[in-house]
Design a protein around this motif. Structure first.
Motif, PDB file in Angstrom:
ATOM      1  N   PHE A  70       1.092  -1.093   0.528  1.00  8.75           N
ATOM      2  CA  PHE A  70       0.070   0.495   0.196  1.00  8.75           C
ATOM      3  C   PHE A  70       0.488   0.836  -0.024  1.00  8.75           C
ATOM      4  O   PHE A  70       1.875   0.941   0.256  1.00  8.75           O
ATOM      5  CB  PHE A  70      -0.781   0.112   1.541  1.00  8.75           C
ATOM      6  CG  PHE A  70      -1.810  -1.219   0.952  1.00  8.75           C
ATOM      7  CD1 PHE A  70      -2.930  -1.176   0.847  1.00  8.75           C
ATOM      8  CD2 PHE A  70      -1.539  -2.065   1.700  1.00  8.75           C
ATOM      9  CE1 PHE A  70      -4.102  -2.141   1.048  1.00  8.75           C
ATOM     10  CE2 PHE A  70      -2.578  -3.295   2.134  1.00  8.75           C
ATOM     11  CZ  PHE A  70      -3.449  -3.391   1.546  1.00  8.75           C
ATOM     12  N   ALA A  71       0.756   2.428  -0.195  1.00 12.87           N
ATOM     13  CA  ALA A  71       1.225   3.851  -0.672  1.00 12.87           C
ATOM     14  C   ALA A  71       0.682   4.234   1.154  1.00 12.87           C
ATOM     15  O   ALA A  71      -0.176   3.973   1.522  1.00 12.87           O
ATOM     16  CB  ALA A  71       0.547   4.156  -1.714  1.00 12.87           C
ATOM     17  N   ALA A  72       2.126   4.389   2.265  1.00 13.41           N
ATOM     18  CA  ALA A  72       1.020   5.259   3.252  1.00 13.41           C
ATOM     19  C   ALA A  72       0.468   6.796   3.288  1.00 13.41           C
ATOM     20  O   ALA A  72       1.252   7.121   2.903  1.00 13.41           O
ATOM     21  CB  ALA A  72       3.141   5.032   4.128  1.00 13.41           C
ATOM     22  N   PRO A  73      -0.302   6.931   3.732  1.00 18.57           N
ATOM     23  CA  PRO A  73      -0.962   7.510   4.107  1.00 18.57           C
ATOM     24  C   PRO A  73       0.378   8.754   5.347  1.00 18.57           C
ATOM     25  O   PRO A  73       0.707   7.538   5.608  1.00 18.57           O
ATOM     26  CB  PRO A  73      -2.124   7.927   4.512  1.00 18.57           C
ATOM     27  CG  PRO A  73      -1.939   6.566   5.672  1.00 18.57           C
ATOM     28  CD  PRO A  73      -1.397   5.089   4.700  1.00 18.57           C
ATOM     29  N   PHE A  76       2.587   8.196   8.748  1.00 14.05           N
ATOM     30  CA  PHE A  76       2.890   6.407   9.255  1.00 14.05           C
ATOM     31  C   PHE A  76       4.962   6.756   9.961  1.00 14.05           C
ATOM     32  O   PHE A  76       5.812   5.397   9.399  1.00 14.05           O
ATOM     33  CB  PHE A  76       2.716   5.555   8.284  1.00 14.05           C
ATOM     34  CG  PHE A  76       1.422   5.180   8.341  1.00 14.05           C
ATOM     35  CD1 PHE A  76       0.552   5.421   8.549  1.00 14.05           C
ATOM     36  CD2 PHE A  76       1.337   3.200   8.028  1.00 14.05           C
ATOM     37  CE1 PHE A  76      -0.923   4.757   8.444  1.00 14.05           C
ATOM     38  CE2 PHE A  76       0.646   3.012   8.762  1.00 14.05           C
ATOM     39  CZ  PHE A  76      -0.851   3.496   8.752  1.00 14.05           C
ATOM     40  N   ILE A  87       4.195   0.546   1.730  1.00 10.16           N
ATOM     41  CA  ILE A  87       4.787  -0.655   3.325  1.00 10.16           C
ATOM     42  C   ILE A  87       3.488  -1.746   2.756  1.00 10.16           C
ATOM     43  O   ILE A  87       2.700  -1.831   1.607  1.00 10.16           O
ATOM     44  CB  ILE A  87       4.158   0.928   3.997  1.00 10.16           C
ATOM     45  CG1 ILE A  87       4.335  -0.698   5.342  1.00 10.16           C
ATOM     46  CG2 ILE A  87       2.297   1.006   4.065  1.00 10.16           C
ATOM     47  CD1 ILE A  87       3.762  -0.136   6.491  1.00 10.16           C
ATOM     48  N   ILE A  89       1.279  -4.728   4.637  1.00 13.50           N
ATOM     49  CA  ILE A  89       0.384  -4.894   5.671  1.00 13.50           C
ATOM     50  C   ILE A  89      -0.416  -5.704   6.116  1.00 13.50           C
ATOM     51  O   ILE A  89      -0.522  -6.465   5.138  1.00 13.50           O
ATOM     52  CB  ILE A  89      -0.258  -3.752   5.671  1.00 13.50           C
ATOM     53  CG1 ILE A  89       0.252  -2.561   6.248  1.00 13.50           C
ATOM     54  CG2 ILE A  89      -0.958  -3.680   7.170  1.00 13.50           C
ATOM     55  CD1 ILE A  89      -0.276  -1.294   5.808  1.00 13.50           C
TER      56      ILE A  89
ATOM     57  N   LEU B 163      -4.340   1.735   7.788  1.00  9.52           N
ATOM     58  CA  LEU B 163      -4.234   2.131   7.464  1.00  9.52           C
ATOM     59  C   LEU B 163      -5.088   3.554   7.768  1.00  9.52           C
ATOM     60  O   LEU B 163      -5.058   5.097   7.403  1.00  9.52           O
ATOM     61  CB  LEU B 163      -4.076   2.892   5.562  1.00  9.52           C
ATOM     62  CG  LEU B 163      -2.926   2.072   5.237  1.00  9.52           C
ATOM     63  CD1 LEU B 163      -2.294   1.822   3.063  1.00  9.52           C
ATOM     64  CD2 LEU B 163      -1.520   1.956   5.580  1.00  9.52           C
TER      65      LEU B 163
END
Lengths: 238, 523
Positions: A70-73, A76, A87, A89, B163
């Motif tokens: 995933f693309a981290a918001p 993080f 990242i 997960i 997230l």
């Protein structure tokens, strides 16, 4: 050591590969010793559906597939990734075909202990040597409560992580089992040392430690490059 | 400091048919399906389950409770006031009650579990079923009723992803539609979600579980409905103002409740605190036609009827607190003014012609929060009795030498205890009811929340003082149903954070038995 299995071009050890389903890393009292174990509740090990099997914690390679990237918001930093960076997960909530991993102390009898059980993060070996392993719980209305980070200075000894304990890289387990998010900042093979401590009423302070193995699979485009370095990813089986 | 209380012989009353209240611990909404001969719909069973060894990781020791035998309570700590509410649920800066997807000590940790053999059901993609060895069932929301929805409350169940994204499965905020769906629910699955509520009250939530059997098992579409009962307790306090509600109680003696017009709930006087922030609190008379959706600590309308036959007057009998109290009448409002901060008890009596009601006590907290500390409490009583500061500081000591420690009198405050007065007679009396010893008391979850508050109320039982004391179970699931456990025992249809509880000893004999109350310092 020759790997018995290859996962998407990544060399893995002769450990069995846990690829989906529920898995609990938990503590048990074996004689007078506290031990860490892996409890396969209902999952797939080496391609075979396995139910209610208990094996040494370090005997499994837990698979984190490419679709877990995933693309981290924002926010993080404790996971070692900036906004927009990748990242991988393993989720706190159950998803079909994905390892659903918990920390557990439920097999201990609470009345036999004068403290709760504390899980702490020990040494972490990342693929590049600079990657970050992290573990957190998601808040009900969003946000993250980070419990483990292998690199974030804010989670070093002396800081706090909001769980009323002086050691920030810890996680309190009150004789239950809790699913959490497991984060990896880069693909490859990870070794994560987990430490469990608690004070038994008659046996005193006890500790168990073992290494958890995770294999994070990159996107196919980057598999070829990593395969060239496959030997470098081999780990010594503990 | 301990207090021993032998229970009395009382005539057998009735075994309460009310549900067990679950307020903390790990439980599951459990869906079982097994092939049934004839009607496929007969194969469904739904429960609230718990595990005797505390583990849901295996199938051993799982205890299944009928859904209508339990109520699922949100502890006070589940109440939050988000500055920014989720886009589609709740309102910013208004309270929400959330049973978390995380295992939070002192709260209910409610999961969703499905047990059926893999390969029974077909797989569903969109609306199309196809035979599969990996098929599954799904659950949908049918309806939500109760006093919570009647107050405009909404219910939702969602997942917070790693997230931080909120993924709603059910949400009544936009009505109930085909979007209110949890799918798939695989065989052997066990997941935890956030369960949210936007108003206090009761929520009866009806789900439908559904699937299509594989052809070798008949291929029929099968479904079943299940009803889960949630309770979101009221806060147990009013701030600044409240209303008298006058009525006819049992035997038509005048009776009084305290009415919260915002929540449309009537409280018994001994289960609500009146908070005076500016050392003032205003009471007015409730409109006789004011709607009431809930009763906390007040029996049904058959026993207390509002409005009563007026005129009913209320007289102040005595006042007790760290300062003087004055009462004035302003535009049909009684304004109580307090000379000092602290805890006040004002004793009243309702009168109607020649009939007088049972005296009742109102508790005012003057510039104190509902979760005031032991130190606040001790200081208030020291000032009330003009004691030297610090004499009540030790919660373990027993200043008035009545057999109840200061801390125990703090924890059982709602029974009227005063740490400077010999008043052990205020302890509620145990009784023997249809084969079970019971002991009813008021637990203030703002003071002892089972988790983080400094003092803990602990109780044990011995049938004869020679048998070792047996500790009670804080929650039903910590022991089998034949264990000594704590349960709810409310009067009325709703609950507040000052809860009427009971301790139940199923295996007691009617000859005699002993309860022991202790305070403990929580680590």
């Amino acid at each position: 050591m020759i790997p018995l299995l290859t996962v998407a071009g990544l060399g893995v050890t002769n450990a069995a590969v846990f690829s989906s389903g529920e898995l609990d890393f938990g503590v048990i009292l074996e004689g007078n010793e506290l031990e860490l174990e892996a409890h396969v509740v209902n999952g797939v090990v080496d391609g075979v559906t396995t139910i209610d099997e208990e094996v040494p914690a370090n005997s499994l390679d837990v698979l984190v597939t490419a679709d877990r990237e995933f693309a981290a918001p924002a926010g993080f930093g404790a996971a070692g990734v900036a906004t927009g960076e990748s990242i991988w997960i393993l989720p706190q909530s159950e998803a079909v075909g994905v390892p659903f991993v918990a920390l557990a102390s439920e097999e201990l009898t609470s009345g036999d202990w004068s403290t709760v059980i504390t899980f702490s993060l020990g040494s972490v070996t990342s693929p590049s040597g600079t990657g970050t392993f992290s573990m957190w719980e998601a808040g009900s209305l969003g946000g993250q409560d980070f419990h483990f980070s292998s690199t974030d200075g804010a989670l070093t000894i002396g800081a706090t992580d909001g769980d009323a304990n002086t050691n920030p890289n810890d996680y309190i387990s009150n004789f239950g089992h809790n699913h959490v998010n497991w984060g990896f900042s880069e693909p490859g093979v990870w070794e994560v040392e987990l430490i469990a401590t608690g004070t038994h009423n008659t046996l005193g302070a006890l500790e168990a430690r073992d290494t958890l193995n995770f294999v994070v699979v990159p996107e196919p485009s980057s598999v070829a490059l990593l395969s060239l370095a496959g030997l470098g990813l081999l780990r010594r089986r503990r | 400091m301990r207090l021993l209380l032998p229970f009395l012989f009382l005539p057998c009353l009735t075994i309460s048919g009310q549900a067990v209240d679950l307020v903390l611990g790990h439980f599951e909404y459990q869906i079982d399906y097994a092939l049934a001969e004839g009607d496929a719909d007969e194969g469904w069973k739904t429960w609230v389950s718990y595990d005797l060894d505390g583990s849901f990781a295996d199938n051993e020791g799982v205890e299944r409770l009928p859904l209508d035998s339990v109520r699922l309570l949100a502890a006070p700590s589940t109440r939050i006031v988000p500055s920014t509410a989720p886009e589609n649920f709740g309102t910013s800066n208004e309270p929400l009650w959330i049973l978390s997807q995380n295992n939070v000590p002192g709260e209910l940790f409610l999961g969703w579990r499905a047990i059926y053999s893999q390969g029974l059901f077909q797989a569903k993609v969109g609306s199309v079923y196809s035979p599969s060895q990996l098929g599954s069932i799904e659950s949908s929301l049918v309806e939500v009723t109760g006093t919570g929805p009647e107050r405009g409350g909404d219910f939702a169940m969602w997942t917070t992803a790693g997230l931080g994204r909120l993924i709603f499965h059910f949400n009544t905020s936009d009505g109930i539609s085909s979007d209110d769906l949890l799918t798939p629910v695989p065989a052997g699955s066990h997941s935890h979600y956030n369960w949210g509520f936007t108003q206090p009250g009761t929520y009866s939530v009806r789900f439908r579980n559904e699937g299509r059997l594989n052809p070798q098992f008949g291929g029929s579409q099968t479904q079943s409905e299940a009803l889960l009962n949630f309770v979101v307790p009221h806060d147990g306090f009013l701030t600044g103002e409240g209303q008298w509600r006058l009525g006819d109680g049992a035997n038509e003696v005048p009776s009084v409740g305290i009415y919260d017009s915002e929540r449309q709930v009537d409280y018994a006087a001994d289960q609500v605190a009146l908070i005076a922030r500016e050392r003032q609190f205003e009471m007015s008379l409730a409109d006789a036609t004011a709607a009431s959706l809930g009763r906390v600590g007040l029996a049904s309308v058959d026993e207390i009827h509002f409005p009563g036959n007026e005129p009913i007057t209320v007289s102040l009998l005595e006042q007790f607190g760290p300062g003087d109290v004055s009462m004035s009448l302003s535009e049909n409002r009684h304004v109580f003014s307090f000379a000092a901060d602290g805890i006040y008890r004002l004793r009243f009596q309702a009168n109607q012609g020649g009939l007088v009601g049972t005296p009742f006590t109102l508790t005012f907290l003057v510039n104190l929060p509902i979760d005031y500390s032991y130190e606040d409490w001790a200081g208030s009583f020291e000032r009330t009795h003009e004691l030297e500061a610090g004499l009540l500081t030790d919660s373990l000591s027993d200043f008035d030498q009545d057999g109840l420690s200061n801390g125990l009198e703090f924890l059982l405050f709602w029974h009227g205890f005063d740490p400077v007065t010999v008043d052990a007679h205020l302890m509620p009396r145990p009784r023997f009811v249809n084969g079970r010893a019971e002991f009813e008391f008021l637990r203030d979850l703002h003071k002892d929340d089972f988790s983080s508050t400094p003092l803990e109320l602990a109780v044990s039982f011995s049938p004869d003082l020679a048998t070792p004391w047996k500790p009670w179970r804080r929650l039903f699931s910590e022991g089998a149903p034949d264990e000594f456990y704590e349960d709810g025992n409310e009067r009325g249809n709703e609950t507040s954070c000052v809860m009427r509880r009971r301790l139940v000893v199923p295996e007691a004999t009617e000859n005699f038995g002993f309860f022991r109350f202790e305070q403990r310092l929580r680590n």
